[in-house]
Design a protein around this motif. Structure first.
Motif, PDB file in Angstrom:
ATOM      1  N   VAL A 125     -11.358  12.244  -9.307  1.00 13.28           N
ATOM      2  CA  VAL A 125     -11.714  11.666  -8.017  1.00 13.28           C
ATOM      3  C   VAL A 125     -10.682  12.162  -6.998  1.00 13.28           C
ATOM      4  N   VAL A 126     -11.147  12.526  -5.811  1.00 13.45           N
ATOM      5  CA  VAL A 126     -10.282  13.098  -4.785  1.00 13.45           C
ATOM      6  C   VAL A 126     -10.528  12.375  -3.475  1.00 13.45           C
ATOM      7  N   THR A 127      -9.463  12.049  -2.780  1.00 15.81           N
ATOM      8  CA  THR A 127      -9.610  11.369  -1.490  1.00 15.81           C
ATOM      9  C   THR A 127      -8.523  11.819  -0.548  1.00 15.81           C
ATOM     10  N   THR A 128      -8.849  11.933   0.727  1.00 12.86           N
ATOM     11  CA  THR A 128      -7.872  12.403   1.710  1.00 12.86           C
ATOM     12  C   THR A 128      -7.988  11.597   2.996  1.00 12.86           C
ATOM     13  N   ASP A 129      -6.862  11.355   3.651  1.00 15.28           N
ATOM     14  CA  ASP A 129      -6.807  10.558   4.886  1.00 15.28           C
ATOM     15  C   ASP A 129      -5.762  11.124   5.825  1.00 15.28           C
ATOM     16  N   MET A 130      -6.102  11.177   7.105  1.00 14.39           N
ATOM     17  CA  MET A 130      -5.123  11.602   8.108  1.00 14.39           C
ATOM     18  C   MET A 130      -4.697  10.398   8.944  1.00 14.39           C
ATOM     19  N   LEU A 131      -3.397  10.273   9.172  1.00 16.87           N
ATOM     20  CA  LEU A 131      -2.858   9.160   9.956  1.00 16.87           C
ATOM     21  C   LEU A 131      -1.956   9.700  11.065  1.00 16.87           C
ATOM     22  N   HIS A 132      -1.961   8.980  12.198  1.00 15.01           N
ATOM     23  CA  HIS A 132      -1.169   9.409  13.346  1.00 15.01           C
ATOM     24  C   HIS A 132      -0.244   8.284  13.793  1.00 15.01           C
ATOM     25  N   GLU A 133       0.891   8.698  14.339  1.00 18.76           N
ATOM     26  CA  GLU A 133       1.875   7.708  14.765  1.00 18.76           C
ATOM     27  C   GLU A 133       1.278   6.694  15.740  1.00 18.76           C
ATOM     28  N   THR A 134       0.561   7.185  16.770  1.00 20.43           N
ATOM     29  CA  THR A 134       0.128   6.257  17.821  1.00 20.43           C
ATOM     30  C   THR A 134      -0.945   5.288  17.345  1.00 20.43           C
ATOM     31  N   THR A 135      -1.785   5.712  16.403  1.00 21.92           N
ATOM     32  CA  THR A 135      -2.889   4.830  15.996  1.00 21.92           C
ATOM     33  C   THR A 135      -2.617   4.079  14.701  1.00 21.92           C
ATOM     34  N   ASP A 136      -1.738   4.575  13.858  1.00 19.89           N
ATOM     35  CA  ASP A 136      -1.599   3.989  12.523  1.00 19.89           C
ATOM     36  C   ASP A 136      -0.227   3.419  12.199  1.00 19.89           C
ATOM     37  N   PHE A 137       0.787   3.810  12.950  1.00 15.81           N
ATOM     38  CA  PHE A 137       2.131   3.321  12.645  1.00 15.81           C
ATOM     39  C   PHE A 137       2.723   2.633  13.874  1.00 15.81           C
ATOM     40  N   PRO A 138       2.715   1.305  13.900  1.00 12.92           N
ATOM     41  CA  PRO A 138       3.258   0.591  15.056  1.00 12.92           C
ATOM     42  C   PRO A 138       4.735   0.941  15.270  1.00 12.92           C
ATOM     43  N   ALA A 139       5.196   0.814  16.509  1.00 19.95           N
ATOM     44  CA  ALA A 139       6.610   1.038  16.798  1.00 19.95           C
ATOM     45  C   ALA A 139       7.435   0.135  15.895  1.00 19.95           C
ATOM     46  N   GLY A 140       8.422   0.709  15.238  1.00 15.31           N
ATOM     47  CA  GLY A 140       9.241  -0.052  14.307  1.00 15.31           C
ATOM     48  C   GLY A 140       8.949   0.269  12.852  1.00 15.31           C
ATOM     49  N   THR A 141       7.838   0.974  12.599  1.00 17.44           N
ATOM     50  CA  THR A 141       7.527   1.379  11.224  1.00 17.44           C
ATOM     51  C   THR A 141       8.542   2.425  10.784  1.00 17.44           C
ATOM     52  N   THR A 142       9.232   2.155   9.691  1.00 20.10           N
ATOM     53  CA  THR A 142      10.188   3.155   9.199  1.00 20.10           C
ATOM     54  C   THR A 142       9.426   4.309   8.553  1.00 20.10           C
ATOM     55  N   ARG A 143      10.083   5.443   8.427  1.00 15.95           N
ATOM     56  CA  ARG A 143       9.447   6.580   7.751  1.00 15.95           C
ATOM     57  C   ARG A 143       9.253   6.266   6.261  1.00 15.95           C
ATOM     58  N   TYR A 144      10.139   5.445   5.708  1.00 17.47           N
ATOM     59  CA  TYR A 144       9.941   5.033   4.311  1.00 17.47           C
ATOM     60  C   TYR A 144       8.618   4.270   4.184  1.00 17.47           C
ATOM     61  N   THR A 145       8.403   3.313   5.079  1.00 14.35           N
ATOM     62  CA  THR A 145       7.157   2.540   5.060  1.00 14.35           C
ATOM     63  C   THR A 145       5.957   3.444   5.344  1.00 14.35           C
ATOM     64  N   ALA A 146       6.125   4.383   6.270  1.00 15.56           N
ATOM     65  CA  ALA A 146       5.019   5.301   6.593  1.00 15.56           C
ATOM     66  C   ALA A 146       4.628   6.115   5.363  1.00 15.56           C
ATOM     67  N   GLY A 147       5.616   6.604   4.623  1.00  9.13           N
ATOM     68  CA  GLY A 147       5.331   7.371   3.409  1.00  9.13           C
ATOM     69  C   GLY A 147       4.636   6.506   2.367  1.00  9.13           C
ATOM     70  N   TRP A 148       5.165   5.307   2.188  1.00 10.00           N
ATOM     71  CA  TRP A 148       4.568   4.359   1.241  1.00 10.00           C
ATOM     72  C   TRP A 148       3.120   4.070   1.606  1.00 10.00           C
ATOM     73  N   ARG A 149       2.928   3.727   2.870  1.00 12.80           N
ATOM     74  CA  ARG A 149       1.620   3.241   3.309  1.00 12.80           C
ATOM     75  C   ARG A 149       0.564   4.360   3.344  1.00 12.80           C
ATOM     76  N   ALA A 150       0.963   5.519   3.810  1.00 15.73           N
ATOM     77  CA  ALA A 150       0.009   6.631   3.897  1.00 15.73           C
ATOM     78  C   ALA A 150      -0.457   7.036   2.503  1.00 15.73           C
ATOM     79  N   VAL A 151       0.482   7.227   1.604  1.00 12.52           N
ATOM     80  CA  VAL A 151       0.113   7.612   0.238  1.00 12.52           C
ATOM     81  C   VAL A 151      -0.580   6.441  -0.463  1.00 12.52           C
ATOM     82  N   GLY A 152      -0.105   5.212  -0.185  1.00 13.97           N
ATOM     83  CA  GLY A 152      -0.728   4.027  -0.779  1.00 13.97           C
ATOM     84  C   GLY A 152      -2.194   3.892  -0.393  1.00 13.97           C
ATOM     85  N   ALA A 153      -2.522   4.218   0.856  1.00 12.34           N
ATOM     86  CA  ALA A 153      -3.919   4.112   1.306  1.00 12.34           C
ATOM     87  C   ALA A 153      -4.820   5.047   0.505  1.00 12.34           C
TER      88      ALA A 153
END
Lengths: 295, 295
Positions: B28-56
């Motif tokens: 099974v294969v799935t792909t998602d694109m995320l952008h700072e302005t729409t998906d990561f609120p101000a204050g989101t750390t890059r650690y959280t961004a990595g976790w959340r993007a891959v987690g999704a």
């Protein structure tokens, strides 16, 4: 920090940092992000963009010597124009069909710039071909010809969009990669240009290379847009974006590889001891080419 | 054209358009694109961004009932800040470790906005769980609790970044997905919100759903940031971005699923005939939630 510096930083964290693709069990996975302003010249059709973006990922699968299984793309644009989207999907599917992979779609997203990320998955029968196994005395080979993308860019600049788009579509060397993989000691694709590829293979394998300039297979299309042999050779060795395979094989394997490989295989020269450096016709071949990323 | 209209257009071209993920052979294969302005609120750390993007992406694998094999990310930023890049990679790797997947890196790229595309790959023992198999009389279940991401967004707005980042990290329900897959007739993740998920499952399966509002598992963190039960329920059912699994199972399977599932499984109600619609406490539950994409 440019891409190479960032990759060096990540080398401690990620086993496959800097490689064409990562290996997990019997699978190979590779992903690439492309942007309209940096990767698709004005005049590139969405069909060509789909072909080329997915093709670039399939080329990374080819460089590992794997069979191509599937590809997906995340597609972002300021607005979802139905015709453009369909053209992109058809280009992506056509390049997959060419190499026996399934194009299985992906993600749609809004973004201020047309941006696509493609991911391809391959599968091995045997072992992946590393960049690190070239031995002094191995033959240095390249598939197909070099310079189609350089020629395409020239045609885009001349507003000859139809010809440029045709040259910008390429066949990922999956079948050649699988044939080479049976014998190759090291392999990668030429997406950063032949010169840079040789420096990368040389560094990974701890060897040098000597290239015979007269054997560099220059694309006919590049001859059309260059005035002199020197200019054509310069572009063919440094422009990159050609997605041919650069591989080293033991001398005795050449006939066998050629027998089962559908595209031409040119022998450019051979791997030499590291201290002899990377040379073309006896002159140092500098590490110049295409560096993806930003300053 | 928004994402749903574009997906409808692609339905004729791509078998898996609109599904969480595509199936190729046993993968099974799935792909998602995320952008700072729409998906990561101000204050989101890059650690959280990595976790959340891959987690999704891993959540999409979970929604198919597959084992998680590997994930990659293409990372684009205006400049490659070493610390930010390492933090992202560590977040991505930690969420992979949590579910037994290999994080194998990806691509680095320059771009004017921080943008990441993540791709996850899973593998099946048996068959993938579709969205289309729910039958009237099946129990409607959801894993974990709903509302953590809604609460996180509220905390980001209050500049309580540490708490917000903690809530923004989630465990992809790979293990629960595999347990549910043994019995589930339909399954997807709740990333677009519970209400929208029910409309999507109902449309794919040709059924309706009746939900008992008192059984919706509202996250404690959402209670902290809402004033009334009504407000909490509204957010829990429509906000989305929670990455829990919504599944239908035959009534007799519940005890068995709970026995092998590490997280709580709430029974919200049941699947009903299509003509009975999608209701909560007897009132129509509208198709409201998070639509990814642009106008």
């Amino acid at each position: 920090m440019d891409e190479r510096a960032a990759l060096a930083l990540l080398a401690d964290e990620l086993e496959y940092a800097g490689d064409d693709a990562a290996v997990v069990d019997d699978l190979v996975v590779t992903t690439d992000m492309l942007h309209e302003t940096t990767d698709f010249p004005a005049g590139t059709t969405r069909y060509t963009a789909g072909w080329r973006a997915v093709g670039a990922s399939l080329s990374d699968v080819a460089a590992m010597g794997a069979e191509a299984v599937a590809a997906v793309a995340a597609y972002a644009a300021p607005e979802f124009d139905g015709e453009e989207l369909l053209a992109f999907v058809r280009g992506a599917r056509d390049v997959c069909d060419l190499v026996g992979a399934d194009y299985v779609g992906g993600d749609l997203d809004g973004h201020d710039e047309f941006t696509v990320t493609t991911t391809a998955i391959g599968r091995f029968d045997g072992q992946p071909v590393p960049r690190s196994g070239a031995n002094s005395g191995n033959l240095l080979c390249v598939t197909g010809t070099l310079g189609r993308s350089a020629a395409a860019l020239e045609y885009f600049g001349q507003n000859k969009h139809e010809r440029a788009n045709e040259l910008f579509q390429f066949e990922p060397r999956i079948e050649a990669g699988r044939a080479l993989a049976l014998h190759a000691t090291a392999m990668m694709d030429s997406s950063d240009g032949l010169a840079r590829s040789l420096h990368q293979l040389g560094e990974a394998s701890g060897c040098g290379f000597e290239v015979d300039a007269s054997r560099v297979p220059i694309a006919e299309s590049l001859r059309e847009v260059t005035d002199t042999d020197e200019e054509a050779l310069e572009q063919a060795t440094t422009f990159g974006e050609d997605f041919e395979l650069v591989a080293t094989i033991p001398e005795g394997a050449l006939a066998g590889v050629r027998e089962v490989t559908p595209v031409s295989i040119s022998v450019l020269g051979s791997a030499v001891p590291r201290e002899d450096g990377i040379t073309m016709d006896g002159e140092a071949l500098p590490d110049r080419g295409f560096t993806h990323g930003c300053d």
